[in-house]
Design a protein around this motif. Structure first.
Motif, PDB file in Angstrom:
ATOM      1  N   GLU A 219       0.838  -1.196   0.000  1.00 44.40           N
ATOM      2  CA  GLU A 219       0.000   0.000   0.000  1.00 44.40           C
ATOM      3  C   GLU A 219       0.875   1.249   0.000  1.00 44.40           C
ATOM      4  N   CYS A 220       0.557   2.150  -0.901  1.00 40.48           N
ATOM      5  CA  CYS A 220       1.236   3.442  -0.961  1.00 40.48           C
ATOM      6  C   CYS A 220       0.353   4.445  -0.222  1.00 40.48           C
ATOM      7  N   LEU A 221       0.750   4.779   0.991  1.00 44.03           N
ATOM      8  CA  LEU A 221      -0.088   5.602   1.854  1.00 44.03           C
ATOM      9  C   LEU A 221       0.071   7.089   1.554  1.00 44.03           C
ATOM     10  N   THR A 222      -0.858   7.866   2.051  1.00 45.43           N
ATOM     11  CA  THR A 222      -0.792   9.311   1.892  1.00 45.43           C
ATOM     12  C   THR A 222       0.375   9.870   2.705  1.00 45.43           C
ATOM     13  N   PRO A 223       1.240  10.670   2.083  1.00 43.98           N
ATOM     14  CA  PRO A 223       2.371  11.242   2.834  1.00 43.98           C
ATOM     15  C   PRO A 223       1.891  12.249   3.854  1.00 43.98           C
ATOM     16  N   ARG A 224       2.685  12.395   4.913  1.00 43.00           N
ATOM     17  CA  ARG A 224       2.344  13.368   5.949  1.00 43.00           C
ATOM     18  C   ARG A 224       3.462  14.382   6.100  1.00 43.00           C
ATOM     19  N   THR A 225       4.501  14.004   6.784  1.00 43.86           N
ATOM     20  CA  THR A 225       5.592  14.930   7.066  1.00 43.86           C
ATOM     21  C   THR A 225       6.649  14.931   5.970  1.00 43.86           C
ATOM     22  N   SER A 226       6.541  14.058   5.011  1.00 46.33           N
ATOM     23  CA  SER A 226       7.524  13.936   3.936  1.00 46.33           C
ATOM     24  C   SER A 226       6.878  14.234   2.593  1.00 46.33           C
ATOM     25  N   ASP A 227       7.708  14.415   1.570  1.00 41.65           N
ATOM     26  CA  ASP A 227       7.192  14.551   0.213  1.00 41.65           C
ATOM     27  C   ASP A 227       7.061  13.192  -0.469  1.00 41.65           C
ATOM     28  N   HIS A 228       7.390  12.126   0.254  1.00 44.67           N
ATOM     29  CA  HIS A 228       7.248  10.763  -0.250  1.00 44.67           C
ATOM     30  C   HIS A 228       6.173  10.019   0.537  1.00 44.67           C
ATOM     31  N   SER A 229       5.575   9.035  -0.106  1.00 46.59           N
ATOM     32  CA  SER A 229       4.586   8.182   0.546  1.00 46.59           C
ATOM     33  C   SER A 229       5.258   6.988   1.205  1.00 46.59           C
ATOM     34  N   PRO A 230       4.782   6.569   2.373  1.00 43.80           N
ATOM     35  CA  PRO A 230       5.263   5.305   2.955  1.00 43.80           C
ATOM     36  C   PRO A 230       4.739   4.125   2.137  1.00 43.80           C
ATOM     37  N   LEU A 231       5.575   3.099   2.009  1.00 41.26           N
ATOM     38  CA  LEU A 231       5.168   1.863   1.354  1.00 41.26           C
ATOM     39  C   LEU A 231       5.038   0.787   2.423  1.00 41.26           C
TER      40      LEU A 231
END
Length: 290
Positions: A219-231
């Motif tokens: 799952e590619c989650l919505t980013p929060r504190t970063s400009d990248h999404s967590p996988l």
């Protein structure tokens, strides 16, 4: 199954970034975390790590240029040995205690320029020759896309980099795992109207991994504190298909509908643009269901 996540966190010195990593580990029941671009100095590493997941074990290579990759794992579930280290990757062997099996995992952070990334492609091809029959997972921020459809916005000529990345995947025998969630994993967070979105982050696996867990996805989650999404690597079970978004035009004629949408859309939400849009869309659901 390995409960794992890989995330380009874009710095871990700030407390809100640390909390975001902790929340991801707790909410996703993680046993393994690959963190990229930590930007933490050696003198602050232990303090930051203890402030996030104090009972976990950590590995960070401060002898490699950039120190861009950290590994964290819950020793109650996993035992990890480092196999190899490169400037753009960390290769480890993981023993999953619950299933009594070993798997190989590479957490990667590709260089920004095409020439330097060739060292990563060559390293992955070389490592693939020694994998044998072990399940092998490769994931991270590769700083490259596989197809022009994985770019939204003006990005210049990326065909050479794209072709070299695809050649590497072909030569290593890796397979792209199915992805759910956000289509683009990175956004330049531009304020000048020149937004650029790319799918730079992904998870790949060999055929032995797919044989062991044929229904695995991430799952590619919505980013929060970063400009990248967590996988986040998800379990070996099929989920029911997601329902399609449906909007009836007559709702726009309802009294107060437009005003309600405008009120929510004007609300200021702290976070990346992608995170802000997602939160606003969720807030609109009750209005759509009226």
């Amino acid at each position: 199954m390995l409960n794992a996540a890989i995330w380009n966190v874009r710095g871990l010195n700030r407390r809100d970034h640390q909390i975001a990593v902790w929340e991801l580990a707790i909410n996703s029941s993680l046993h393994f975390h690959g963190l990229l671009e930590t930007r933490v100095t050696l003198t602050n590493a232990v303090r930051v790590q203890n402030g996030i997941l104090p009972r976990w074990k950590w590995f960070s290579d401060y002898n490699s240029a950039g120190n861009r990759i950290w590994l964290a794992w819950n020793d109650d579930f996993l035992d990890i040995a480092i196999v190899d280290i490169g400037v753009q990757f960390v290769h480890c062997r993981i023993f999953i205690r619950s299933s009594h099996i070993y798997v190989l995992v590479i957490v990667s952070y590709g260089a920004n320029d095409v020439g330097s990334r060739r060292e990563l492609w060559q390293a992955l091809c070389h490592i693939s020759d020694s994998i044998g029959d072990e399940p092998w997972l490769v994931g991270g921020d590769f700083n490259a896309v596989r197809d022009l459809s994985e770019v939204c916005g003006t990005s210049g000529d990326i065909k050479l980099a794209m072709n070299e990345f695809n050649d590497c995947i072909l030569n290593t025998g890796l397979i792209a795992l199915p992805m759910r969630g956000e289509r683009f994993t990175w956004h330049n967070c531009s304020d000048d109207g020149r937004s650029l979105w790319k799918r730079l982050d992904r998870l790949l696996a060999n055929d032995k991994w797919m044989e062991r867990w044929p229904n695995v996805f991430y799952e590619c989650l919505t980013p929060r504190t970063s400009d990248h999404s967590p996988l986040v690597l998800s379990g070996d079970c099929r989920r029911p298909p997601m329902s399609m978004f449906h909007f009836d035009n007559y709702l726009a004629l309802s009294p107060g509908f437009i005003a309600s949408v405008q009120g929510i859309w004007r609300h200021h939400i702290v976070g990346t643009p992608m995170y802000s849009v997602t939160r606003k869309l969720k807030a609109l659901k009750p209005i759509f269901r009226q």
